[in-house]
Design an enzyme around this catalytic site. Sequence first.
Site, PDB file in Angstrom:
ATOM      1  N   GLY A 151       0.748  -1.244   0.022  1.00 26.33           N
ATOM      2  CA  GLY A 151      -0.023  -0.098   0.083  1.00 26.33           C
ATOM      3  C   GLY A 151       0.892   1.383  -0.020  1.00 26.33           C
ATOM      4  CB  THR A 152       0.325   4.536  -1.560  1.00 25.62           C
ATOM      5  OG1 THR A 152      -0.732   4.991  -1.253  1.00 25.62           O
ATOM      6  CG2 THR A 152       0.377   3.915  -2.970  1.00 25.62           C
TER       7      THR A 152
END
EC number: 3.5.1.1
Length: 281
Positions: A81-82
């Site tokens: 995930g970012t």
Amino acid sequence: MKLLLIHTGGTIGMAETPEGLAPLKGLVEEAIAARLPAGTALTADVFEPLLDSADVGRIHWNRMLETVRNHQDAAVIITHGTDTMAFTGAALSQALAGENRRVILCGSMLPLGHAGDAEANLDLAISAAQGQEPGVFLAFAGKLLSADGLVKHQSHDADAFRSQPQAMPSPPKRSIFEDRKLAILTLSPGIPAEALKAILDTLDGAVLRIFGAGTAMNDPEILQVLAAAVKGGKRLRAVSQCEAGGLSPGAYAAGAGLWSAGIENGGMQTPEAALVHLWLN
């Protein structure tokens, strides 16, 4: 080519559910397999449960490191995930320094199958994994960024990341992330000395986000709290609250009290990189 995929979770591997977007096992693995050059041997290590990156921390970094080190002859892609990509990028970059490994991080702002950035980012990651230059990199928005100094500067756009230059990391003193109490603290106008002391009392060390090129308020109580923490064996490492430019201790008199308290100079390090430095050194 041998390819190791470590799928931790994140938006790239989510699908629509009645409750909204949620991780779907198999989505990333199938998308990677469909894109691989002929003859590639794929090994997948999929986290169970898949994680929102907000939940990623030292235990998960240790798992990634163990898996990478157990596959010495494989190219590596890690889907992630970012939101905490910058932390993981710094963690792997510093922990793997000197081990001559190439690791490609990959994520997206929209999931696979949503006419967004996920497919292009995976294509770039697969291409980048075939390179030879050692290091940890992020494949994102058509760019291959050094992952040691990532900054997520945009919360919605596809071009969400920049990379700030970092000093070349030396092999760390520790090869894994031990159970230590560390945090990033921001000095701000009006912060009470007693509040700063209360949180430092619970920590083994901290990164201090200070002003500009290296200044802080000339508050005797705050400076005394910081000096006492250092004297008590807590490591405090300073970085700038500015995204770029780093620190220049001594440039301003307003920083003299801070540096005389024994605070470490984080130089050009991002807060994430400085936190990892404290963990590993």
